[in-house]
Design a protein around this motif. Structure first.
Motif, PDB file in Angstrom:
ATOM      1  N   HIS A  84       8.691  24.450 -26.995  1.00 33.40           N
ATOM      2  CA  HIS A  84       9.156  23.740 -28.184  1.00 33.40           C
ATOM      3  C   HIS A  84       8.600  24.324 -29.473  1.00 33.40           C
ATOM      4  CE1 HIS A  84      11.191  20.395 -26.117  1.00 33.40           C
ATOM      5  NE2 HIS A  84      10.375  20.756 -25.131  1.00 33.40           N
ATOM      6  N   GLN A  85       7.524  25.081 -29.383  1.00 33.09           N
ATOM      7  CA  GLN A  85       6.934  25.712 -30.563  1.00 33.09           C
ATOM      8  C   GLN A  85       6.058  26.861 -30.086  1.00 33.09           C
ATOM      9  OE1 GLN A  85       5.156  22.887 -33.178  1.00 33.09           O
ATOM     10  NE2 GLN A  85       4.403  24.428 -34.604  1.00 33.09           N
ATOM     11  N   SER A  86       6.149  28.006 -30.747  1.00 35.19           N
ATOM     12  CA  SER A  86       5.361  29.164 -30.302  1.00 35.19           C
ATOM     13  C   SER A  86       4.892  30.007 -31.480  1.00 35.19           C
ATOM     14  CB  SER A  86       6.180  30.022 -29.331  1.00 35.19           C
ATOM     15  OG  SER A  86       7.334  30.528 -29.979  1.00 35.19           O
ATOM     16  N   GLU A  87       4.328  29.366 -32.476  1.00 34.44           N
ATOM     17  CA  GLU A  87       3.842  30.089 -33.653  1.00 34.44           C
ATOM     18  C   GLU A  87       2.609  30.935 -33.361  1.00 34.44           C
ATOM     19  OE1 GLU A  87       3.321  27.010 -36.519  1.00 34.44           O
ATOM     20  OE2 GLU A  87       5.471  26.773 -36.839  1.00 34.44           O
ATOM     21  N   LEU A  88       1.753  30.489 -32.440  1.00 38.77           N
ATOM     22  CA  LEU A  88       0.511  31.205 -32.139  1.00 38.77           C
ATOM     23  C   LEU A  88       0.559  31.992 -30.847  1.00 38.77           C
ATOM     24  CD1 LEU A  88      -2.114  28.483 -33.127  1.00 38.77           C
ATOM     25  CD2 LEU A  88      -1.414  30.485 -34.434  1.00 38.77           C
TER      26      LEU A  88
END
Length: 95
Positions: free
Chosen positions: A45-49
């Motif tokens: 759902h989120q993979s900024e790092l």
């Protein structure tokens, strides 16, 4: 307190990695480890790092047991199979 060994793996040699998995499991279990996730389907759902590839989560009774597994003489040659056939990020997380 439980500890979780979390490994993100990019497998480069699937055939050799299958052998690694067969050999690693009984050693994990010897040190009290229980697989909680082993390369299942992911819904990111989120993979900024971090952009995970293939996640394995093993629960150990405590951090010391997880460290003992990773550092054991018994696991050393099996670990080398992983290092030779995959790229990984591995960490221990207190639970």
């Amino acid at each position: 307190m439980s500890a979780f060994l979390v490994v993100d793996t990019k497998i480069n040699n699937p055939e050799a990695y299958e052998e690694y998995k067969k050999l690693a499991r009984p050693i994990v279990e010897k040190f009290g480890g229980v697989y909680r996730a082993r390369g299942g389907a992911m819904e990111i759902h989120q993979s900024e790092l971090w952009s995970p590839t293939r996640i394995v989560i093993v629960e150990f009774p405590d951090v010391e047991s997880a460290r003992a597994f990773i550092d054991s003489e018994e696991y050393a040659p099996v670990k080398q199979m992983r290092l030779d056939n995959a790229e990984c990020t591995l960490f221990i997380l207190e639970g």
